[in-house]
Design a protein around this motif. Sequence first.
Motif, PDB file in Angstrom:
ATOM      1  N   THR A  88       0.836  -1.207   0.000  1.00 60.69           N
ATOM      2  CA  THR A  88       0.000   0.000   0.000  1.00 60.69           C
ATOM      3  C   THR A  88       0.868   1.254   0.000  1.00 60.69           C
ATOM      4  O   THR A  88       0.619   2.199  -0.764  1.00 60.69           O
ATOM      5  CB  THR A  88      -0.943   0.012   1.218  1.00 60.69           C
ATOM      6  N   GLU A  91       2.474   1.601  -3.430  1.00 55.40           N
ATOM      7  CA  GLU A  91       1.466   2.000  -4.418  1.00 55.40           C
ATOM      8  C   GLU A  91       1.130   3.483  -4.286  1.00 55.40           C
ATOM      9  O   GLU A  91       0.952   4.182  -5.289  1.00 55.40           O
ATOM     10  CB  GLU A  91       0.194   1.160  -4.271  1.00 55.40           C
ATOM     11  N   GLU A  92       1.040   3.977  -3.048  1.00 57.09           N
ATOM     12  CA  GLU A  92       0.761   5.400  -2.829  1.00 57.09           C
ATOM     13  C   GLU A  92       1.870   6.269  -3.419  1.00 57.09           C
ATOM     14  O   GLU A  92       1.599   7.301  -4.029  1.00 57.09           O
ATOM     15  CB  GLU A  92       0.605   5.694  -1.334  1.00 57.09           C
ATOM     16  N   ILE A  94       3.911   5.460  -5.885  1.00 55.64           N
ATOM     17  CA  ILE A  94       3.828   5.363  -7.343  1.00 55.64           C
ATOM     18  C   ILE A  94       2.671   6.204  -7.863  1.00 55.64           C
ATOM     19  O   ILE A  94       2.805   6.903  -8.872  1.00 55.64           O
ATOM     20  CB  ILE A  94       3.706   3.878  -7.770  1.00 55.64           C
ATOM     21  N   ASP A  95       1.531   6.187  -7.174  1.00 53.35           N
ATOM     22  CA  ASP A  95       0.387   7.001  -7.576  1.00 53.35           C
ATOM     23  C   ASP A  95       0.712   8.492  -7.500  1.00 53.35           C
ATOM     24  O   ASP A  95       0.356   9.259  -8.392  1.00 53.35           O
ATOM     25  CB  ASP A  95      -0.842   6.700  -6.712  1.00 53.35           C
ATOM     26  N   ARG A  96       1.389   8.899  -6.417  1.00 48.20           N
ATOM     27  CA  ARG A  96       1.795  10.304  -6.273  1.00 48.20           C
ATOM     28  C   ARG A  96       2.705  10.723  -7.421  1.00 48.20           C
ATOM     29  O   ARG A  96       2.551  11.805  -7.984  1.00 48.20           O
ATOM     30  CB  ARG A  96       2.537  10.521  -4.949  1.00 48.20           C
ATOM     31  N   LYS A  97       3.662   9.868  -7.756  1.00 47.43           N
ATOM     32  CA  LYS A  97       4.578  10.167  -8.862  1.00 47.43           C
ATOM     33  C   LYS A  97       3.808  10.289 -10.170  1.00 47.43           C
ATOM     34  O   LYS A  97       4.071  11.180 -10.969  1.00 47.43           O
ATOM     35  CB  LYS A  97       5.660   9.101  -8.982  1.00 47.43           C
ATOM     36  N   ALA A  98       2.853   9.401 -10.403  1.00 48.42           N
ATOM     37  CA  ALA A  98       2.064   9.435 -11.636  1.00 48.42           C
ATOM     38  C   ALA A  98       1.246  10.727 -11.713  1.00 48.42           C
ATOM     39  O   ALA A  98       1.144  11.338 -12.774  1.00 48.42           O
ATOM     40  CB  ALA A  98       1.155   8.224 -11.715  1.00 48.42           C
ATOM     41  N   LYS A  99       0.672  11.139 -10.578  1.00 46.82           N
ATOM     42  CA  LYS A  99      -0.103  12.391 -10.565  1.00 46.82           C
ATOM     43  C   LYS A  99       0.785  13.588 -10.848  1.00 46.82           C
ATOM     44  O   LYS A  99       0.414  14.484 -11.593  1.00 46.82           O
ATOM     45  CB  LYS A  99      -0.808  12.569  -9.219  1.00 46.82           C
ATOM     46  N   SER A 102       1.571  13.588 -14.538  1.00 47.34           N
ATOM     47  CA  SER A 102       0.443  14.011 -15.365  1.00 47.34           C
ATOM     48  C   SER A 102       0.183  15.505 -15.200  1.00 47.34           C
ATOM     49  O   SER A 102      -0.179  16.181 -16.154  1.00 47.34           O
ATOM     50  CB  SER A 102      -0.815  13.204 -15.055  1.00 47.34           C
TER      51      SER A 102
END
Length: 176
Positions: A88, A91-92, A94-99, A102
């Motif tokens: 978790t 994943e958080e 990686i999600d922050r990096k993706a945001k 973008s």
Amino acid sequence: MIQKLGNAEILQSISNKEELYDIANRLKPDVLIANPNMLNSTSEDLKRHFLNAKKMSLVLISDDESIDTKYKADAFLHYNDNQNKILTTLEEIIDRKAKKESNNKSNETLSAREQNILKHIALGLTNKEIADQLFISIHTVVTHRKNITQKLGIKSVSGLTVYAILNNLISMDEVK
């Protein structure tokens, strides 16, 4: 366990800080998971070598309960954390990096003036013709053109024309 994240790859296991700094600088991983206790590093060592690398996220894992007060990192994990918590946390990150990526890409969208210049480029006009029609200098056109190619990553006029058509800046009928 890390491979359960999907698009993750373990690059290398490292045992000393010199090797870690070398690998991190050469491979530039998106996320670096390190145990500062094993590296005999100070907080300043970690900050200098990893936090300056803006694109890399630093995750520290340790058996020390007070690790988050000693070091500065993007996330902290404990050896006793269960698999779910570790996944978790990663994943958080990686999600922050993706945001962030973008958001950076959305900041790279063309301004209204750049769209106008691109439209004229796609229509086959020269820099001088564009400058004359828009009442700006040739140097301004060249600067806008450089910014457009940098933002879009498209260098050819044909590529810019395709982009303009796909983004409804011009229609197929307008292309010469």
